[in-house]
Design an enzyme around this catalytic site. Sequence first.
Site, mmCIF file in Angstrom:
data_model
loop_
_atom_site.group_PDB
_atom_site.id
_atom_site.type_symbol
_atom_site.label_atom_id
_atom_site.label_comp_id
_atom_site.label_asym_id
_atom_site.label_seq_id
_atom_site.Cartn_x
_atom_site.Cartn_y
_atom_site.Cartn_z
ATOM 1 N N SER A 129 43.692 -43.600 -47.934
ATOM 2 C CA SER A 129 43.935 -45.113 -47.600
ATOM 3 C C SER A 129 43.580 -46.197 -48.577
ATOM 4 C CB SER A 129 42.739 -45.198 -46.265
ATOM 5 O OG SER A 129 43.128 -46.664 -45.669
ATOM 6 N N TYR A 153 34.421 -44.684 -41.496
ATOM 7 C CA TYR A 153 35.848 -44.183 -41.761
ATOM 8 C C TYR A 153 36.320 -44.108 -43.111
ATOM 9 C CZ TYR A 153 40.762 -44.284 -41.981
ATOM 10 O OH TYR A 153 42.206 -44.235 -42.509
ATOM 11 N N LYS A 157 37.101 -41.020 -46.011
ATOM 12 C CA LYS A 157 38.353 -40.648 -47.010
ATOM 13 C C LYS A 157 37.831 -40.906 -48.516
ATOM 14 C CE LYS A 157 41.659 -41.167 -44.062
ATOM 15 N NZ LYS A 157 42.358 -40.043 -43.632
HETATM 16 P P1 NAD Z 1 47.274 -40.493 -35.789
HETATM 17 O O1 NAD Z 1 46.050 -40.808 -34.990
HETATM 18 O O2 NAD Z 1 48.605 -40.972 -35.114
HETATM 19 O O3 NAD Z 1 47.503 -39.083 -36.407
HETATM 20 C C1 NAD Z 1 46.333 -38.182 -36.718
HETATM 21 C C2 NAD Z 1 46.678 -37.105 -35.736
HETATM 22 O O4 NAD Z 1 45.539 -36.056 -36.271
HETATM 23 C C3 NAD Z 1 46.659 -37.107 -34.373
HETATM 24 O O5 NAD Z 1 47.943 -36.602 -33.896
HETATM 25 C C4 NAD Z 1 45.236 -36.473 -33.891
HETATM 26 O O6 NAD Z 1 45.559 -35.750 -32.798
HETATM 27 C C5 NAD Z 1 45.136 -35.358 -35.007
HETATM 28 N N1 NAD Z 1 43.808 -34.909 -35.354
HETATM 29 C C6 NAD Z 1 42.780 -35.656 -35.799
HETATM 30 N N2 NAD Z 1 41.927 -34.816 -35.608
HETATM 31 C C7 NAD Z 1 42.071 -33.587 -35.556
HETATM 32 C C8 NAD Z 1 41.625 -32.463 -35.591
HETATM 33 N N3 NAD Z 1 40.330 -32.205 -35.823
HETATM 34 N N4 NAD Z 1 42.376 -31.211 -35.747
HETATM 35 C C9 NAD Z 1 43.545 -31.379 -35.325
HETATM 36 N N5 NAD Z 1 44.511 -32.387 -35.394
HETATM 37 C C10 NAD Z 1 43.710 -33.622 -35.469
HETATM 38 O O7 NAD Z 1 47.090 -41.441 -37.138
HETATM 39 P P2 NAD Z 1 48.384 -41.631 -38.405
HETATM 40 O O8 NAD Z 1 48.340 -43.402 -38.217
HETATM 41 O O9 NAD Z 1 49.303 -41.000 -38.289
HETATM 42 O O10 NAD Z 1 47.286 -41.464 -39.647
HETATM 43 C C11 NAD Z 1 47.531 -40.105 -40.254
HETATM 44 C C12 NAD Z 1 46.538 -39.938 -41.475
HETATM 45 O O11 NAD Z 1 46.796 -41.120 -42.408
HETATM 46 C C13 NAD Z 1 44.963 -40.247 -41.165
HETATM 47 O O12 NAD Z 1 44.112 -39.198 -41.950
HETATM 48 C C14 NAD Z 1 44.717 -41.629 -41.252
HETATM 49 O O13 NAD Z 1 43.413 -41.788 -41.395
HETATM 50 C C15 NAD Z 1 45.380 -42.134 -42.568
HETATM 51 N N6 NAD Z 1 45.964 -43.477 -42.678
HETATM 52 C C16 NAD Z 1 46.329 -43.976 -41.671
HETATM 53 C C17 NAD Z 1 46.779 -45.216 -41.842
HETATM 54 C C18 NAD Z 1 47.265 -46.260 -40.749
HETATM 55 O O14 NAD Z 1 47.164 -47.142 -40.866
HETATM 56 N N7 NAD Z 1 47.988 -45.544 -39.833
HETATM 57 C C19 NAD Z 1 46.431 -45.981 -42.979
HETATM 58 C C20 NAD Z 1 45.940 -45.396 -44.082
HETATM 59 C C21 NAD Z 1 45.368 -43.821 -43.881
HETATM 60 C C1 UD1 Z 2 42.533 -51.730 -40.783
HETATM 61 C C2 UD1 Z 2 41.239 -51.092 -41.204
HETATM 62 C C3 UD1 Z 2 41.508 -50.061 -42.420
HETATM 63 C C4 UD1 Z 2 42.668 -49.197 -42.139
HETATM 64 C C5 UD1 Z 2 43.885 -49.941 -41.690
HETATM 65 C C6 UD1 Z 2 45.317 -49.167 -41.641
HETATM 66 C C7 UD1 Z 2 39.638 -52.499 -40.220
HETATM 67 C C8 UD1 Z 2 38.477 -53.584 -40.687
HETATM 68 N N1 UD1 Z 2 40.168 -52.143 -41.175
HETATM 69 O O1 UD1 Z 2 42.877 -52.631 -41.956
HETATM 70 O O2 UD1 Z 2 40.133 -49.458 -42.756
HETATM 71 O O3 UD1 Z 2 42.828 -48.397 -43.417
HETATM 72 O O4 UD1 Z 2 43.704 -50.546 -40.771
HETATM 73 O O5 UD1 Z 2 44.697 -48.482 -40.675
HETATM 74 O O6 UD1 Z 2 39.875 -52.275 -39.251
HETATM 75 N N2 UD1 Z 2 44.770 -58.885 -37.212
HETATM 76 C C9 UD1 Z 2 44.698 -59.875 -36.455
HETATM 77 N N3 UD1 Z 2 44.605 -59.669 -35.081
HETATM 78 C C10 UD1 Z 2 44.588 -58.305 -34.782
HETATM 79 C C11 UD1 Z 2 44.511 -57.262 -35.485
HETATM 80 C C12 UD1 Z 2 44.741 -57.442 -36.926
HETATM 81 O O7 UD1 Z 2 44.598 -61.062 -36.886
HETATM 82 O O8 UD1 Z 2 44.280 -58.111 -33.346
HETATM 83 C C13 UD1 Z 2 44.913 -58.878 -38.980
HETATM 84 C C14 UD1 Z 2 43.664 -58.679 -39.450
HETATM 85 O O9 UD1 Z 2 42.593 -59.508 -39.682
HETATM 86 C C15 UD1 Z 2 44.392 -58.129 -40.861
HETATM 87 C C16 UD1 Z 2 45.663 -57.950 -40.708
HETATM 88 O O10 UD1 Z 2 46.056 -58.369 -39.516
HETATM 89 O O11 UD1 Z 2 44.388 -59.633 -41.405
HETATM 90 C C17 UD1 Z 2 45.926 -56.754 -40.555
HETATM 91 O O12 UD1 Z 2 45.137 -55.931 -39.731
HETATM 92 P P1 UD1 Z 2 45.087 -54.237 -39.503
HETATM 93 O O13 UD1 Z 2 46.403 -53.961 -38.971
HETATM 94 O O14 UD1 Z 2 44.062 -54.005 -38.612
HETATM 95 O O15 UD1 Z 2 44.973 -53.575 -40.807
HETATM 96 P P2 UD1 Z 2 43.735 -53.724 -42.045
HETATM 97 O O16 UD1 Z 2 42.753 -54.858 -41.542
HETATM 98 O O17 UD1 Z 2 44.527 -53.679 -43.330
#
Ligand code: NAD
Ligand code: UD1
Length: 349
Positions: A129, A153, A157
């Site tokens: 991430s 979290y 990572k």
């Molecule tokens: P998500 O929660 O929709 O998907 C994660 C999946 O992993 C879920 O379906 C959950 O049920 C499963 N899971 C969690 N722990 C598990 C375990 N121990 N065994 C089996 N399954 C398990 O999240 P996402 O947004 O699709 O994210 C996927 C990955 O990408 C995650 O590792 C997350 O940290 C990373 N990531 C997400 C974002 C974002 O903004 N969505 C940003 C950066 C990184």
């Molecule tokens: C968040 C996580 C980050 C994670 C990323 C993607 C935190 C502190 N950081 O980041 O670790 O990798 O999501 O999953 O939670 N915002 C609002 N109102 C809201 C929600 C968000 O104003 O209700 C603003 C936030 O302040 C930010 C922007 O929208 O400026 C994006 O927020 P968000 O979607 O939560 O993503 P990140 O802050 O980038």
Amino acid sequence: MARRVLVTGGAGYIGSHTVLQLLREGFYVVVVDNLDNSSEVAVQRVAELAGGFGKNLAFHRIDIQDKEALEKVFHTTKFDAVIHFAGLKAVGESVQKPLLYYKNNIIGTITLLEVMAAHGCKKLVFSSSATVYGWPKHLPCTEESPLHAMNPYGRTKLMIEEICRDVHHADNDWKIMLLRYFNPVGAHPSGHIGEDPRGIPNNLMPFIQQVAVGRRPSLTIFGTDYSTKDGTGVRDYIHVVDLADGHIAALKKFFDDPTTGCEAYNLGTGKGTSVFEMVTAFEKASGKKIPLILTARRPGDAETLYAGTAKAEKELKWKAKYGIEEMCRDQWNWAIKNPWGYGLPEPPN
Ligand code: NAD
Ligand code: UD1
């Protein structure tokens, strides 16, 4: 014969979109997911959307910490590669329950790596991430920028990245891609799969979406006093389908380039968008007014974050195609078709 890929967390938001792209590219896919933060309906819909390729998808409800269950999956299928999405991802929850996050994300990953090694499968794509950059001093964030996690979290990572680097260092047969996602948003253009967070959404786009469909009264904006174009936080939003395609590009590099080692890649667009700009774009796409409450900064939030994209473009031959307009259009399409996500309406209070 089709290449076989294990996808952990493949029922989740990014996982389900990636599984669909994999199937369409002709891969055979096995999903393992404990459904902790997802629904099996997503897997069924992916199989439907994949048409004739849907038969190349298998699903097992498994926790990746359960070594015996993982072993069984590896016994029945010889995998060419693993894409590892499974993990918990709510920053606030990770501060409240650090042990849960360290156990699930780190022990889960170590267990997976052990089983992969035992079965001679040493190609891994890991969901890292942009959170590993913390609050960056210089922009855009490149893969060489200093790493600094700001919460449990983020530390999971960072630690998993370190574990992967060590595993590759000890045994060069391992090929590992650490994909650092910026802010994934949007949904598949069909509107049949998308993000369906449990409870109150932590992230901006799912929150805006729930306000637009009437599930929540207003959006709270966290901070309007940043040194940005309009005072609100700036992020690099990336369409989830572009992100999914980034994983296909990573797999192709594994199979085409024998020199691949353990490398990190940013997956972003390189463009920064403010919270106000995102709200305006979503209002335009949906035709709905989003009532706003302006409040203080959210602790731990960075001011501005966007990706340097040159390395992924050059080495993965991958570049994001979609802009904010398409992200909002597809998110809204998913929202109107599935106002309650994959589930049923919440009972009234
Ligand atoms: P998500 O929660 O929709 O998907 C994660 C999946 O992993 C879920 O379906 C959950 O049920 C499963 N899971 C969690 N722990 C598990 C375990 N121990 N065994 C089996 N399954 C398990 O999240 P996402 O947004 O699709 O994210 C996927 C990955 O990408 C995650 O590792 C997350 O940290 C990373 N990531 C997400 C974002 C974002 O903004 N969505 C940003 C950066 C990184
Ligand atoms: C968040 C996580 C980050 C994670 C990323 C993607 C935190 C502190 N950081 O980041 O670790 O990798 O999501 O999953 O939670 N915002 C609002 N109102 C809201 C929600 C968000 O104003 O209700 C603003 C936030 O302040 C930010 C922007 O929208 O400026 C994006 O927020 P968000 O979607 O939560 O993503 P990140 O802050 O980038």
